[in-house]
Write an enzyme that holds these catalytic residues in place. Structure first.
Site, PDB file in Angstrom:
ATOM      1  N   GLU A  60       2.715  -4.269  23.327  1.00  0.00           N
ATOM      2  CA  GLU A  60       3.402  -3.044  23.741  1.00  0.00           C
ATOM      3  C   GLU A  60       2.777  -2.496  25.017  1.00  0.00           C
ATOM      4  O   GLU A  60       1.553  -2.582  25.176  1.00  0.00           O
ATOM      5  CB  GLU A  60       3.301  -2.017  22.618  1.00  0.00           C
ATOM      6  CG  GLU A  60       3.986  -2.520  21.359  1.00  0.00           C
ATOM      7  CD  GLU A  60       3.798  -1.602  20.156  1.00  0.00           C
ATOM      8  OE1 GLU A  60       3.299  -0.464  20.326  1.00  0.00           O
ATOM      9  OE2 GLU A  60       4.171  -2.027  19.056  1.00  0.00           O
ATOM     10  N   SER A 112       1.783  -9.078  -2.014  1.00  0.00           N
ATOM     11  CA  SER A 112       0.603  -8.302  -1.663  1.00  0.00           C
ATOM     12  C   SER A 112      -0.621  -9.060  -2.140  1.00  0.00           C
ATOM     13  O   SER A 112      -0.546  -9.807  -3.122  1.00  0.00           O
ATOM     14  CB  SER A 112       0.710  -6.951  -2.371  1.00  0.00           C
ATOM     15  OG  SER A 112      -0.428  -6.172  -2.140  1.00  0.00           O
ATOM     16  N   ARG A 113      -1.740  -8.850  -1.433  1.00  0.00           N
ATOM     17  CA  ARG A 113      -2.974  -9.526  -1.825  1.00  0.00           C
ATOM     18  C   ARG A 113      -3.324  -9.221  -3.280  1.00  0.00           C
ATOM     19  O   ARG A 113      -3.748 -10.078  -4.018  1.00  0.00           O
ATOM     20  CB  ARG A 113      -4.124  -9.070  -0.923  1.00  0.00           C
ATOM     21  CG  ARG A 113      -4.414 -10.051   0.194  1.00  0.00           C
ATOM     22  CD  ARG A 113      -5.700  -9.690   0.891  1.00  0.00           C
ATOM     23  NE  ARG A 113      -5.496  -8.530   1.736  1.00  0.00           N
ATOM     24  CZ  ARG A 113      -5.544  -8.565   3.074  1.00  0.00           C
ATOM     25  NH1 ARG A 113      -5.804  -9.673   3.697  1.00  0.00           N
ATOM     26  NH2 ARG A 113      -5.351  -7.489   3.780  1.00  0.00           N
ATOM     27  N   HIS A 159       8.181   2.118  18.984  1.00  0.00           N
ATOM     28  CA  HIS A 159       7.016   2.448  18.153  1.00  0.00           C
ATOM     29  C   HIS A 159       6.984   3.950  17.788  1.00  0.00           C
ATOM     30  O   HIS A 159       6.104   4.686  18.238  1.00  0.00           O
ATOM     31  CB  HIS A 159       5.704   2.032  18.836  1.00  0.00           C
ATOM     32  CG  HIS A 159       4.574   1.849  17.847  1.00  0.00           C
ATOM     33  ND1 HIS A 159       3.542   0.984  18.014  1.00  0.00           N
ATOM     34  CD2 HIS A 159       4.339   2.454  16.645  1.00  0.00           C
ATOM     35  CE1 HIS A 159       2.715   1.050  16.988  1.00  0.00           C
ATOM     36  NE2 HIS A 159       3.179   1.951  16.132  1.00  0.00           N
ATOM     37  N   GLY A 193       7.340   5.050  14.385  1.00  0.00           N
ATOM     38  CA  GLY A 193       7.232   5.189  12.928  1.00  0.00           C
ATOM     39  C   GLY A 193       6.700   6.538  12.473  1.00  0.00           C
ATOM     40  O   GLY A 193       7.186   7.117  11.505  1.00  0.00           O
ATOM     41  N   THR A 196       7.855  -2.277  10.973  1.00  0.00           N
ATOM     42  CA  THR A 196       7.325  -0.989  11.446  1.00  0.00           C
ATOM     43  C   THR A 196       5.797  -1.007  11.371  1.00  0.00           C
ATOM     44  O   THR A 196       5.170   0.047  11.441  1.00  0.00           O
ATOM     45  CB  THR A 196       7.843   0.185  10.594  1.00  0.00           C
ATOM     46  OG1 THR A 196       7.518  -0.077   9.218  1.00  0.00           O
ATOM     47  CG2 THR A 196       9.337   0.389  10.741  1.00  0.00           C
ATOM     48  N   GLY A 232       0.853  -1.194   0.000  1.00  0.00           N
ATOM     49  CA  GLY A 232       0.000   0.000   0.000  1.00  0.00           C
ATOM     50  C   GLY A 232       0.884   1.238   0.000  1.00  0.00           C
ATOM     51  O   GLY A 232       2.011   1.208  -0.483  1.00  0.00           O
ATOM     52  N   ARG A 233       0.344   2.313   0.563  1.00  0.00           N
ATOM     53  CA  ARG A 233       1.080   3.588   0.536  1.00  0.00           C
ATOM     54  C   ARG A 233       2.478   3.461   1.127  1.00  0.00           C
ATOM     55  O   ARG A 233       3.460   3.924   0.541  1.00  0.00           O
ATOM     56  CB  ARG A 233       0.334   4.644   1.349  1.00  0.00           C
ATOM     57  CG  ARG A 233      -1.007   5.070   0.816  1.00  0.00           C
ATOM     58  CD  ARG A 233      -1.572   6.111   1.777  1.00  0.00           C
ATOM     59  NE  ARG A 233      -2.929   6.495   1.478  1.00  0.00           N
ATOM     60  CZ  ARG A 233      -3.992   5.792   1.870  1.00  0.00           C
ATOM     61  NH1 ARG A 233      -3.848   4.677   2.558  1.00  0.00           N
ATOM     62  NH2 ARG A 233      -5.195   6.212   1.564  1.00  0.00           N
ATOM     63  N   ARG A 267       2.931  -3.907  12.618  1.00  0.00           N
ATOM     64  CA  ARG A 267       2.362  -4.328  13.897  1.00  0.00           C
ATOM     65  C   ARG A 267       3.101  -5.584  14.358  1.00  0.00           C
ATOM     66  O   ARG A 267       3.369  -6.493  13.553  1.00  0.00           O
ATOM     67  CB  ARG A 267       0.874  -4.641  13.764  1.00  0.00           C
ATOM     68  CG  ARG A 267      -0.033  -3.414  13.680  1.00  0.00           C
ATOM     69  CD  ARG A 267      -0.054  -2.576  14.964  1.00  0.00           C
ATOM     70  NE  ARG A 267      -0.952  -1.439  14.887  1.00  0.00           N
ATOM     71  CZ  ARG A 267      -0.603  -0.209  14.481  1.00  0.00           C
ATOM     72  NH1 ARG A 267       0.642   0.042  14.107  1.00  0.00           N
ATOM     73  NH2 ARG A 267      -1.486   0.768  14.465  1.00  0.00           N
TER      74      ARG A 267
HETATM   75  C1  GLV Z   1       0.883   3.699  13.854  1.00  0.00           C
HETATM   76  O1  GLV Z   1       1.362   2.667  14.202  1.00  0.00           O
HETATM   77  C2  GLV Z   1      -0.350   3.859  13.155  1.00  0.00           C
HETATM   78  O2  GLV Z   1      -1.047   2.862  12.885  1.00  0.00           O
HETATM   79  O3  GLV Z   1      -0.693   4.999  12.861  1.00  0.00           O
END
Ligand code: GLV
Length: 315
Positions: free
Chosen positions: A264, A174-175, A282, A284, A234, A153-154, A236
């Site tokens: 977490e 990717s799917r 966490h 990102g 980065t 994705g993005r 989950r």
């Molecule tokens: C960060 O982990 C988000 O999902 O925005």
């Protein structure tokens, strides 16, 4: 009477101030814990929640007046979407605005894990560094290696764009396939996950966490990765079987750069004890413009629903 809105944490920027024009806002002075959130949710019509806030049946049962949850995240795995839908609670998220920051961090972890920057930092700080040696502290070559991107994705695509600067060969799993012009512009080739894991020197995860991706990389998948390959996560933590990852790191089969963990902020002691993994907290999306934009979108999602407008990003 203005509707009540609970903002469950201090946010970057002034988005909350704008919410005050249309709502009676309670702004939490710190990130609310579970008990604090449950204690404050009654009578609330709009909630600005973080990814650390579980929005589930128990919370919804305490908040019959809740109409909208503005989730300050792109991931919505903290929200029981079915329970929200059943009660007519709209959920919004913050896609798009954290794409570049997250791709930057994926590359930071990739480079750090490959070239052992944090490990070297620990060596220098310990006072044990003996000086320049041709055979010491050798890392992995990045330039010209193969990068496998899981989820295109993005954010996955933004990682692919950065990969061009390092002359990486880019594979993705990717799917669904990206449009041919996107593949061509990014020099990315779609392969099966098995092929990607077998061929990549670096594997970076960018899939959302849902029932179909939980545990996507278990022991067999990690074993399929090349010896010495770098896993970057980065996305989950629960995309990966954390126990199997610890075993693969301990065996020296893999190296990793992680920003996310299964539960977490608990990071297993076994993971923290290993030298061949970089552990980020966490972060990102943690740059100022990104966090301000996330706050704006989350608050705007709540404002829009309370004012009867279409929210920017309904989930
Ligand atoms: C960060 O982990 C988000 O999902 O925005």
């Amino acid at each position: 009477m203005k509707p009540r809105v609970l903002v469950a944490a201090p946010l970057v920027g002034d988005a909350v101030e704008r919410l005050r024009a249309i709502a009676e806002v309670e702004q939490a002075p710190h990130v609310l814990g579970r008990a604090e959130l449950l204690a404050r949710i009654e009578g609330v019509a709009g909630l600005v929640a973080l990814l650390v806030h579980r929005v589930d049946g128990q919370l919804l049962a305490r908040a019959p007046s809740l109409r909208v949850v503005g989730n300050h995240a792109v991931g919505v795995d903290n929200v029981d979407l079915a329970a929200c839908a059943a009660r007519g609670v709209v959920v919004t998220n913050t896609p798009g605005v954290l794409t570049e920051a997250t791709a930057d961090l994926a590359f930071a972890l990739l480079l750090d894990a490959a070239r052992r920057v944090t490990e070297g930092d620990r060596l220098v700080r310990s006072g044990a560094w003996r000086g320049w040696e041709p055979t010491a502290h050798l890392g992995r070559r990045v330039h010209g290696a193969t990068l496998g991107i899981v989820g295109f994705g993005r954010i996955g695509r933004a990682v692919a764009a950065r990969a061009r600067g390092f002359s990486l060969r880019v594979l993705y799993a990717s799917r669904s396939a990206a449009p041919p012009d996107v593949e061509a512009a990014l020099g990315a080739t779609r392969v099966s996950l098995d092929t990607l894991l077998a061929e990549a020197d670096f594997v970076s995860l960018h899939a959302p966490l849902d029932a179909s991706t939980r545990g996507l990389l278990g022991a067999p998948e990690l074993a399929r990765m090349r010896r010495g390959a770098v896993l970057v996560n980065t996305a989950r933590g629960a995309l990966v079987d954390e126990d199997a990852l610890v075993a693969a790191l301990r065996a020296g089969h893999l190296v990793a750069g992680l920003d996310v963990y299964r539960e977490e902020p608990a990071v297993p002691a076994a993971l923290r004890a290993l030298p061949n993994v970089v552990l980020a907290p966490h972060v990102g999306s943690a740059d100022v413009p990104t966090r301000a934009a996330m706050a704006t979108l989350a608050c705007e999602g709540v404002a829009a629903v309370l004012e009867g407008r279409a929210p920017p990003h309904p989930v």
